[in-house]
Design a protein around this motif. Structure first.
Motif, PDB file in Angstrom:
ATOM      1  N   LEU A  93     -36.967  17.128  10.010  1.00 31.25           N
ATOM      2  CA  LEU A  93     -38.273  17.411  10.607  1.00 31.25           C
ATOM      3  C   LEU A  93     -38.270  18.659  11.477  1.00 31.25           C
ATOM      4  CD1 LEU A  93     -39.317  13.790  11.652  1.00 31.25           C
ATOM      5  CD2 LEU A  93     -40.134  15.090   9.678  1.00 31.25           C
ATOM      6  N   MET A  97     -38.169  21.404   7.907  1.00 34.35           N
ATOM      7  CA  MET A  97     -39.598  21.624   7.687  1.00 34.35           C
ATOM      8  C   MET A  97     -40.081  22.960   8.235  1.00 34.35           C
ATOM      9  SD  MET A  97     -42.924  19.203   8.455  1.00 34.35           S
ATOM     10  CE  MET A  97     -43.234  19.808  10.118  1.00 34.35           C
ATOM     11  N   SER A 100     -38.845  25.642   5.993  1.00 32.02           N
ATOM     12  CA  SER A 100     -39.576  25.626   4.717  1.00 32.02           C
ATOM     13  C   SER A 100     -40.927  26.305   4.858  1.00 32.02           C
ATOM     14  CB  SER A 100     -39.751  24.189   4.224  1.00 32.02           C
ATOM     15  OG  SER A 100     -38.505  23.578   3.964  1.00 32.02           O
ATOM     16  N   ALA A 127     -45.655  21.855   2.943  1.00 30.31           N
ATOM     17  CA  ALA A 127     -44.465  21.439   3.689  1.00 30.31           C
ATOM     18  C   ALA A 127     -44.144  19.957   3.557  1.00 30.31           C
ATOM     19  CB  ALA A 127     -44.616  21.812   5.163  1.00 30.31           C
ATOM     20  N   PRO A 128     -45.139  19.060   3.630  1.00 33.15           N
ATOM     21  CA  PRO A 128     -44.770  17.631   3.649  1.00 33.15           C
ATOM     22  C   PRO A 128     -44.237  17.133   2.318  1.00 33.15           C
ATOM     23  CG  PRO A 128     -47.160  17.888   3.621  1.00 33.15           C
ATOM     24  CD  PRO A 128     -46.590  19.259   3.794  1.00 33.15           C
ATOM     25  N   THR A 129     -43.124  16.427   2.368  1.00 27.18           N
ATOM     26  CA  THR A 129     -42.666  15.678   1.199  1.00 27.18           C
ATOM     27  C   THR A 129     -43.480  14.397   1.128  1.00 27.18           C
ATOM     28  OG1 THR A 129     -40.901  14.715   2.542  1.00 27.18           O
ATOM     29  CG2 THR A 129     -40.349  16.641   1.229  1.00 27.18           C
ATOM     30  N   GLU A 157     -38.427  10.858   6.797  1.00 26.61           N
ATOM     31  CA  GLU A 157     -38.984  12.216   6.720  1.00 26.61           C
ATOM     32  C   GLU A 157     -40.355  12.205   6.060  1.00 26.61           C
ATOM     33  OE1 GLU A 157     -38.212  16.528   4.541  1.00 26.61           O
ATOM     34  OE2 GLU A 157     -37.568  14.641   3.617  1.00 26.61           O
ATOM     35  N   ASN A 161     -43.481  13.614   8.162  1.00 33.71           N
ATOM     36  CA  ASN A 161     -43.862  15.021   8.059  1.00 33.71           C
ATOM     37  C   ASN A 161     -45.269  15.247   7.526  1.00 33.71           C
ATOM     38  OD1 ASN A 161     -43.503  14.688   5.292  1.00 33.71           O
ATOM     39  ND2 ASN A 161     -41.717  16.009   5.140  1.00 33.71           N
ATOM     40  N   ALA A 165     -46.937  18.158   9.745  1.00 32.45           N
ATOM     41  CA  ALA A 165     -47.407  19.386   9.099  1.00 32.45           C
ATOM     42  C   ALA A 165     -48.809  19.764   9.567  1.00 32.45           C
ATOM     43  CB  ALA A 165     -47.402  19.212   7.578  1.00 32.45           C
ATOM     44  N   ARG A 323     -36.580  24.380  -0.760  1.00 28.46           N
ATOM     45  CA  ARG A 323     -36.169  23.080  -0.234  1.00 28.46           C
ATOM     46  C   ARG A 323     -34.645  22.924  -0.200  1.00 28.46           C
ATOM     47  NH1 ARG A 323     -37.484  18.215   2.552  1.00 28.46           N
ATOM     48  NH2 ARG A 323     -36.014  16.638   1.824  1.00 28.46           N
ATOM     49  N   ARG A 350     -43.543  16.987  -3.655  1.00 28.22           N
ATOM     50  CA  ARG A 350     -44.860  17.287  -3.106  1.00 28.22           C
ATOM     51  C   ARG A 350     -45.914  16.511  -3.878  1.00 28.22           C
ATOM     52  NH1 ARG A 350     -40.686  20.106  -0.889  1.00 28.22           N
ATOM     53  NH2 ARG A 350     -41.424  21.601   0.651  1.00 28.22           N
TER      54      ARG A 350
END
Length: 404
Positions: A93, A97, A100, A127-129, A157, A161, A165, A323, A350
């Motif tokens: 995080l 992140m 990224s 950005a967020p998975t 995560e 995230n 984000a 990533r 994603r």
């Protein structure tokens, strides 16, 4: 028309329960089937741009599926909250992140020629998975066991995230409209939209979760929540928590995860926690199918119009270069096994979170987006759905404990 809608809705919900049984272990996934069905289905014929036309609807539908996924993920975390024992989560995080976002923004500026503000916005949106499409990679139900550091880190995560984000999405928007173009504007963003919003979400979520558990304990046994045997009660509480955060203008996604973890950490026994988790997973899966169907329909109605080689290269680099490299940097000196670091670098899925932020930007900040931003987001999500859907059975067996 109502008959067709009910038939369609029923078929979607039925398939969300039935197809995973058929697809188990195959190089096809439920999201892949849903996107393909939406792409070819003659639904909403005549709408030129579904995302723009129904941006507000998609935003709220994706909110529901994300809330369900985030709450369910929080309930799965058997590991007691501890800064040291959650070290892999903080690396993902607080290092991976931001790295990224910066790398994606730089890549977007160089490869797609986006202005800095728009590039930052695109980086934050991607950005967020995803806690929804990555559900096969997560921890098992409450009390089942953590099944390794990789699953723990990917679960926590993905659940956190999506919320973390959001301040960076706001930063991109504020840079676009000029409100964060000065030192004072950046200071306001950091103090209010980042620190206050995030810490406020943590406080609200933990407070609601611990408060509910303590209140439940002082009630007579026959009135306690678990006696109802309702798995929907926890999800209802997640919605209430999110609504409180909306009123207070703090981070609701972070709050819902913290509330679920607080409930899990302060509740003894697994039976009721498993019912809560199961109910959240059922709702999450059904609504996810609707979202991915609509995403497939949007793809067939102009969302990929204007696709060019640079956009495809960006989407591939986001998943296969940014990533893994950011994860490798973030876990320098961590002491984690190579298989763990490889798994965390590979599974940067994603999906729903990026669709949510695209819908949010379109619905609320029309000056903050361009067709290139939407097309690149769509390409990245589509590539992610296909890539990880096709390779996950093999990759899970090789990289994740308990995956085979």
């Amino acid at each position: 028309m109502s008959a067709e809608i009910f038939i369609f809705a029923g078929a979607v919900i039925l398939l969300s329960a039935w197809l995973p049984l058929i697809l188990n272990g195959s190089p096809l996934s439920l999201p892949m089937i849903a996107v393909a069905a939406g792409w070819i289905a003659p639904v909403f014929t005549g709408i030129e741009d579904p995302l723009v036309t129904y941006g507000g609807v998609i935003e709220h539908v994706t909110e529901i599926v994300l809330l369900s996924a985030i709450y369910g993920a929080g309930l799965k975390v058997d590991r007691p909250f501890n800064f040291r024992r959650w070290g892999s989560t903080w690396r993902l995080l607080l290092v991976v992140m931001p790295l990224s976002i910066a790398a994606l923004a730089a890549l977007a500026g160089w490869l797609i020629q986006l202005p800095l503000a728009t590039a930052i916005l695109l980086g934050a949106m991607l950005a967020p998975t995803d806690p929804v499409l990555a559900s096969d990679l997560q921890l098992g139900p409450p009390g089942v066991g953590e099944e390794g550091e990789s699953r723990f880190a990917l679960t926590t995560e993905a659940a956190l995230n999506d919320g973390l984000a959001f301040p960076f999405v706001l930063l991109g928007l504020q840079l676009t409209d000029g409100s964060a173009g000065t030192l004072a504007g950046l200071g306001h963003w950091f103090a209010v939209d980042f620190l206050f919003s995030t810490l406020g979400g943590v406080a609200v979520g933990a407070g609601v979760g611990i408060g509910l558990v303590q209140f439940n304990r002082i009630l007579p046994e026959k009135w306690r929540l678990h006696v109802s045997n309702s798995g929907l009660a926890g999800l209802a509480l997640a919605f209430v928590t999110y609504g409180i955060c909306e009123l207070l203008e703090v981070n609701g996604f972070v709050a819902v995860f913290c509330e679920a973890v607080a409930v899990r950490n302060t509740t003894q026994g697994f039976d009721y926690a498993q019912r809560l988790s199961h109910a959240a997973a059922q709702i999450e899966r059904a609504v996810m199918v609707f979202v991915m169907l609509f995403f497939g329909f949007a793809l067939s109605h102009g969302l990929l119009e204007g696709t060019r080689l640079e956009l495809v290269a960006f989407a591939a680099a986001a998943l296969l270069i940014v990533r893994p490299v950011a994860t490798a940097i973030g876990f320098l000196g961590s002491g984690h096994e190579r298989s763990t670091r490889t798994a965390l670098g590979y599974f940067g899925i994603r999906g729903i979170g990026s669709i949510y932020y695209a819908a949010y930007v379109v619905a609320h900040h029309p000056i903050g987006w361009s067709h290139d931003v939407l097309t690149t987001t769509a390409l990245t999500v589509l590539l992610s759905v296909v890539l990880y859907g096709a390779t996950s059975p093999f990759a899970i067996r090789r990289l994740l404990p308990g995956g085979g």
